[in-house]
Design an enzyme around this catalytic site. Structure first.
Site, mmCIF file in Angstrom:
data_model
loop_
_atom_site.group_PDB
_atom_site.id
_atom_site.type_symbol
_atom_site.label_atom_id
_atom_site.label_comp_id
_atom_site.label_asym_id
_atom_site.label_seq_id
_atom_site.Cartn_x
_atom_site.Cartn_y
_atom_site.Cartn_z
ATOM 1 N N HIS A 1 -8.809 7.206 1.717
ATOM 2 C CA HIS A 1 -7.769 7.007 2.742
ATOM 3 C C HIS A 1 -7.838 8.128 3.792
ATOM 4 C CE1 HIS A 1 -5.410 4.895 -0.687
ATOM 5 N NE2 HIS A 1 -5.754 3.950 0.158
ATOM 6 N N SER B 1 -7.054 3.217 -5.344
ATOM 7 C CA SER B 1 -5.996 3.937 -6.065
ATOM 8 C C SER B 1 -5.942 3.470 -7.515
ATOM 9 C CB SER B 1 -4.655 3.717 -5.378
ATOM 10 O OG SER B 1 -4.708 4.175 -4.057
ATOM 11 N N ARG C 1 -13.974 -1.553 2.655
ATOM 12 C CA ARG C 1 -14.954 -0.874 1.798
ATOM 13 C C ARG C 1 -16.134 -1.754 1.446
ATOM 14 N NH1 ARG C 1 -10.846 0.024 -2.612
ATOM 15 N NH2 ARG C 1 -10.306 -1.944 -1.631
ATOM 16 N N LYS D 1 2.511 -5.333 -6.093
ATOM 17 C CA LYS D 1 2.214 -4.059 -6.770
ATOM 18 C C LYS D 1 3.455 -3.369 -7.305
ATOM 19 C CE LYS D 1 -2.031 -3.044 -4.342
ATOM 20 N NZ LYS D 1 -2.702 -2.212 -3.339
HETATM 21 N N1 COA Z 1 -10.341 4.460 0.157
HETATM 22 C C1 COA Z 1 -9.860 4.231 -1.059
HETATM 23 N N2 COA Z 1 -9.149 3.174 -1.391
HETATM 24 C C2 COA Z 1 -8.910 2.292 -0.424
HETATM 25 C C3 COA Z 1 -9.390 2.437 0.871
HETATM 26 C C4 COA Z 1 -10.134 3.581 1.139
HETATM 27 N N3 COA Z 1 -10.640 3.829 2.345
HETATM 28 N N4 COA Z 1 -9.004 1.381 1.609
HETATM 29 C C5 COA Z 1 -8.298 0.598 0.793
HETATM 30 N N5 COA Z 1 -8.257 1.161 -0.431
HETATM 31 C C6 COA Z 1 -7.633 0.621 -1.628
HETATM 32 C C7 COA Z 1 -6.235 1.062 -1.816
HETATM 33 O O1 COA Z 1 -6.202 2.253 -2.549
HETATM 34 C C8 COA Z 1 -5.668 -0.087 -2.567
HETATM 35 O O2 COA Z 1 -6.050 0.060 -3.905
HETATM 36 P P1 COA Z 1 -5.171 -0.528 -5.078
HETATM 37 O O3 COA Z 1 -5.147 -2.020 -4.867
HETATM 38 O O4 COA Z 1 -5.909 -0.098 -6.256
HETATM 39 O O5 COA Z 1 -3.788 0.079 -4.938
HETATM 40 C C9 COA Z 1 -6.395 -1.294 -1.995
HETATM 41 O O6 COA Z 1 -7.610 -0.774 -1.500
HETATM 42 C C10 COA Z 1 -5.741 -1.920 -0.802
HETATM 43 O O7 COA Z 1 -4.473 -1.708 -0.853
HETATM 44 P P2 COA Z 1 -3.644 -0.874 0.259
HETATM 45 O O8 COA Z 1 -4.490 -0.314 1.328
HETATM 46 O O9 COA Z 1 -2.685 0.009 -0.457
HETATM 47 O O10 COA Z 1 -2.975 -1.961 0.907
HETATM 48 P P3 COA Z 1 -2.139 -2.982 0.236
HETATM 49 O O11 COA Z 1 -3.006 -4.180 0.150
HETATM 50 O O12 COA Z 1 -1.424 -2.578 -0.977
HETATM 51 O O13 COA Z 1 -1.085 -3.041 1.402
HETATM 52 C C11 COA Z 1 0.280 -3.917 2.970
HETATM 53 C C12 COA Z 1 -0.836 -4.162 2.016
HETATM 54 C C13 COA Z 1 1.336 -2.959 2.412
HETATM 55 C C14 COA Z 1 -0.282 -3.318 4.250
HETATM 56 C C15 COA Z 1 0.888 -5.308 3.219
HETATM 57 O O14 COA Z 1 1.370 -5.815 2.001
HETATM 58 C C16 COA Z 1 1.983 -5.265 4.230
HETATM 59 O O15 COA Z 1 1.718 -5.282 5.429
HETATM 60 N N6 COA Z 1 3.257 -5.171 3.756
HETATM 61 C C17 COA Z 1 4.415 -5.064 4.621
HETATM 62 C C18 COA Z 1 5.192 -6.358 4.661
HETATM 63 C C19 COA Z 1 4.553 -7.312 5.629
HETATM 64 O O16 COA Z 1 4.510 -7.113 6.827
HETATM 65 N N7 COA Z 1 4.045 -8.404 5.073
HETATM 66 C C20 COA Z 1 3.382 -9.450 5.824
HETATM 67 C C21 COA Z 1 1.927 -9.221 5.865
HETATM 68 S S1 COA Z 1 1.119 -10.526 6.759
#
Ligand code: COA
Length: 167
Positions: free
Chosen positions: A24, A135, A97, A48
């Protein structure tokens, strides 16, 4: 010479950050070469159940950027694009990724565009050494006593040790 109007460009970088990893941080640093300011947004992913509290996650991110005023942290509970439009962010940054990330990111970006056309999604690739981490995989390794040093900042490593009682 063409005169370019100087305005501050703002992007948001949303995620669950449970916890923030070096991957990140790599994305944020790459984003800072494109945008003047990045707000790291801890948002809610209904799929989550985070290990760390919102306060812990915020504090862990803050500790990574104490000396950098270009990075701020915020918590958002509603629609991400509404927040982005409200603060006049130009873009939502997401990390890509591997091909496996693509389907979900594509869907998310198109839905966000449908909801709010003024905000673009920008995808950045992390450095090669962070390609395989997430994560969840870090938490899983740490939970079972695996050494995740070097994959997360030192203070996050300590938080994981404390959480899982690893000495
Ligand atoms: N390095 C390491 N890990 C990475 C990474 C990087 N460069 N890029 C992504 N990841 C990992 C994250 O750690 C995460 O891992 P996990 O699943 O083991 O926790 C995963 O890839 C992606 O998850 P994250 O980046 O945390 O995003 P998310 O998918 O949990 O988040 C939101 C999604 C929160 C952005 C989305 O649900 C959202 O926009 N929510 C707000 C409500 C909303 O507007 N909803 C409508 C959406 S259309």
């Amino acid at each position: 010479m063409t005169k370019v109007q100087q305005t501050q460009s703002l992007a948001i970088y949303p995620g669950t950050f449970d916890p923030i990893t070096n991957g990140h941080i790599d994305i944020i640093n790459r984003g800072l070469t494109l945008f003047d300011k990045i707000i790291v947004v801890i948002a809610q992913n209904p799929g989550k159940e985070p290990l760390f509290s919102l306060e812990d996650r915020k504090e862990m991110i803050q500790s990574c950027f104490v000396d950098d005023k270009r990075v701020e942290i915020d918590l958002v509970s509603g629609l991400l694009v509404e927040y982005a439009a409200r603060i006049h962010a130009r873009a939502i940054i997401r990390g890509l990724r591997a091909v496996s990330d693509f389907d979900y990111e594509f869907q998310l970006a198109l839905m966000n565009r449908k909801l709010e056309r003024s905000v673009e999604s920008v995808f950045l690739m992390p450095g090669f050494r962070w390609i395989y981490i997430s994560s969840s995989i870090i938490k899983d390794a740490a939970r079972h006593g695996g050494d995740v040093q070097g994959l997360v900042p030192a203070h996050v490593f300590q938080m994981l040790r404390k959480k899982f009682n690893n000495r």
